[in-house]
Motif scaffolding. Sequence first.
Motif, PDB file in Angstrom:
ATOM      1  N   UNK A   1      -4.034  14.302   1.562  1.00 48.66           N
ATOM      2  CA  UNK A   1      -4.769  13.264   1.991  1.00 48.66           C
ATOM      3  C   UNK A   1      -3.690  12.408   3.291  1.00 48.66           C
ATOM      4  N   UNK A   2      -2.279  12.249   2.881  1.00 47.90           N
ATOM      5  CA  UNK A   2      -1.521  11.674   3.720  1.00 47.90           C
ATOM      6  C   UNK A   2      -1.370  12.447   5.054  1.00 47.90           C
TER       7      UNK A   2
ATOM      8  N   UNK B   1      -2.917  11.094   8.872  1.00 51.24           N
ATOM      9  CA  UNK B   1      -1.646  10.896   9.651  1.00 51.24           C
ATOM     10  C   UNK B   1      -0.915   9.726   8.972  1.00 51.24           C
ATOM     11  N   UNK B   2      -0.444   9.667   7.918  1.00 50.62           N
ATOM     12  CA  UNK B   2       0.257   8.606   7.116  1.00 50.62           C
ATOM     13  C   UNK B   2       1.332   9.134   6.357  1.00 50.62           C
ATOM     14  N   UNK B   3       1.938  10.351   6.860  1.00 51.18           N
ATOM     15  CA  UNK B   3       3.223  10.597   6.170  1.00 51.18           C
ATOM     16  C   UNK B   3       4.324  10.452   6.689  1.00 51.18           C
TER      17      UNK B   3
ATOM     18  N   UNK C   1       0.911  -0.943   0.071  1.00 50.35           N
ATOM     19  CA  UNK C   1      -0.150  -0.001  -0.131  1.00 50.35           C
ATOM     20  C   UNK C   1       0.824   1.316   0.254  1.00 50.35           C
ATOM     21  N   UNK C   2       1.967   1.300   0.789  1.00 55.91           N
ATOM     22  CA  UNK C   2       2.944   2.464   0.779  1.00 55.91           C
ATOM     23  C   UNK C   2       3.666   2.597  -0.625  1.00 55.91           C
ATOM     24  N   UNK C   3       3.907   1.421  -1.238  1.00 56.31           N
ATOM     25  CA  UNK C   3       4.515   1.490  -2.497  1.00 56.31           C
ATOM     26  C   UNK C   3       3.519   2.084  -3.606  1.00 56.31           C
TER      27      UNK C   3
ATOM     28  N   UNK D   1       2.317  24.369   3.716  1.00 61.21           N
ATOM     29  CA  UNK D   1       1.170  25.088   3.424  1.00 61.21           C
ATOM     30  C   UNK D   1       0.426  24.001   2.566  1.00 61.21           C
ATOM     31  N   UNK D   2       0.974  23.444   1.578  1.00 60.53           N
ATOM     32  CA  UNK D   2       0.266  22.386   0.715  1.00 60.53           C
ATOM     33  C   UNK D   2      -0.042  21.166   1.475  1.00 60.53           C
ATOM     34  N   UNK D   3       0.949  20.660   2.413  1.00 57.42           N
ATOM     35  CA  UNK D   3       0.343  19.481   3.401  1.00 57.42           C
ATOM     36  C   UNK D   3      -0.755  19.863   4.112  1.00 57.42           C
ATOM     37  N   UNK D   4      -1.134  21.089   4.304  1.00 58.72           N
ATOM     38  CA  UNK D   4      -2.167  21.531   5.330  1.00 58.72           C
ATOM     39  C   UNK D   4      -3.673  21.714   4.229  1.00 58.72           C
ATOM     40  N   UNK D   5      -3.202  21.927   3.010  1.00 62.69           N
ATOM     41  CA  UNK D   5      -4.359  22.117   2.291  1.00 62.69           C
ATOM     42  C   UNK D   5      -4.508  23.505   1.774  1.00 62.69           C
TER      43      UNK D   5
END
Length: 697
Positions: free
Chosen positions: A497-498, A502-504, A476-478, A533-537
């Motif tokens: 999404x990550x 909390x999957x990053x 799944x990670x791949x 900022x991209x990570x937070x949307x």
Amino acid sequence: MSLPRLHPRTIEAVKERADIVDVVGEHVVLKKKGREYVGICPFHDDSSPSMTVSPAKQFYYCFSCGAGGNAIKFLMEHQRLSFSDVVLELARKYQLPIETLDGPQQERLRKQLSRRDQLHRVLTLAAGWFRSQLRAPEGAAALTYLREGRGLSEATLEAFELGFAPDRWDGLLSHLQQVEGLGPELLEAAGLVVPRKGANSQDGRGFYDRFRGRVMVPIKDRQGRVIGFGGRSLDGGEPKYLNSPETEVFEKGKHLFGLDKAAAAIRKDDRAVVVEGYFDVIALHAAGITNAVASLGTALSSQQITQLCRCCEGRRMVLNFDSDGAGVRAAQRAIGEVEQLALQGQLELRVLHLPSGKDPDEFLKSQGAGDYRALLDQAPLWLDWQIEQVVEGRDLARPDQFQLAVTALVALLGKLPQSAVRSHYLQRVAERLSGGQARLAIQLEDDLRQQVKGQRWHGRSQKWELPGEAGLRERAEAEVLRMYLHCPSYRGAIRVELRQRELDDFALQHHRLLWAAISGLEEDNLGVGRLEAINRGHDPGSDLADLDLPRLLGDQLVVEQSALLSRLTPLLEPNELQRMAFSQPLLQLRGATASLERQKSVKRCRHLLDAWSSQRLETLERCIARLLEQEREEARATASGLAPVSDMESRIEVLFSELNGDALRFQELYYNERKHLEHLDSQRRAGYGEVMAQPAA
């Protein structure tokens, strides 16, 4: 070239001809169980046979991970091939006519598939020429060597089609060009000739024979087709043995020398004997021990072992490698390939080392076939052999040598599951180490048992993770990382999404290193604040698509972490089936991230269930006893003029909740987590289902 659309008749013919046991059995060791077969599932980290293969239904199913389908589906998932690739490969294997819906493409495809047939023909012609040269004047020394030096009869020479390559630069090349009209490029593809350095001639003078001055042993596949050669030097020149290079029809790890002749004997004897060299096999067959085969200059591979297991229902195998250091290491590597199967009782593995360091050919000459068969029947199980390898040559009276032996034996016995077998070996090892002192043996057995128990738990980093889940998580990670690299316009959405799930913080180290390298490249181009900022949307991250991450990462890893590059190459260079998923990246992303989040949720469920079950529940009887005590206190209070509490049901409920607060809290958390799991499962099913429902791009 894009593959042509296959005619429905071809697809149906393949479905009818492809046997599920035959197809799965080439990749998984199957054991008959009633009317079905069972084996270790290759689609997750299986620790016990959870895959069932049904010949009657022509269907496979894994009860652990849910993988299932027909023979075509199995190869698509296992080999990561497209539907068309699998059908074409099966059609070629079973020699079925291939029909397509486009005439010109069909013709090109036929030419492509006929290439392998051409190589088989070239190799067969070469084998015939080598045989003729053995009987020519130039082959006199080679024939004498085989007859007198090896003691081989004419029947054996003919059975194995032995030949001779003259010590000429272009003997085979000239013959095949002038008599058969074959071009040097085809001979090179078959591994028979080598291009001269710096030469670019098309008339054959730019090539020379690969095999010169050698006794030639043809190597055949299960169907008896020549796929390569082994050449033995006559003048002592190095290398002593020279094998054909890997070609389109010859992959060393997939074939066994002599299996075409030994398969029937292996089935009859229900046992396979694996030796190291060509002439060991030839000598054993000449002596009537016809269930012998040899690996092709490499360590015994899992694919070779699977082929052998398909020939004998009892899954019985004896390794008879040389007794020198190289032979011992080869035996250890072979054991490593089948260790899990042997531990689970799926295979009986024994190891035979002949006395005086002799190989089978030498032993047969001096002792005979009868003595060899006797030793074969007495060959120890692999674990007994490994125990002796640990103890042999050590002075157990010296504390340092004794400790080294104990450490190695604990690591070895720690592989055994808790069972009577482990107890048996603990007792045997303790007796071996004690030197016959009964009291010391009892103490050693107890000490070994404690050390083995600790060794089996050592390194278990995920308490709540079950076998098989690590492989699912890795896949799944791949998928997520592969989409991030090759779907650049969706990188911003993937980062959001990550972060939201909390999957990053990728679980596998090589995935974490890759994600760190990706983030480093993006931070260099966009800045740390912009990336966050991209990570937070808060930022769509459209600039992320401008970076050619696969190329940049490849260059960076080659310089800085070349060892890591080999593990990450499948992510940087996806195959055709993996690229098909890119047609609907968001759906694929939803399925993959839901799968990852689900694994975390499952672990939380196990933790909460364990915590819940460890709580001591106060019973209603205890609650009522408490309330009776309270009533007596209230009676005294009433006598003092205080008002009693009259709602008995409410009081019982309140008291029960107070006494069992922790248990009820864990119960509530557990059921909430289960509800979340159901939500994730619906996302996961929708994600994968919708992706697979999309037509191929």
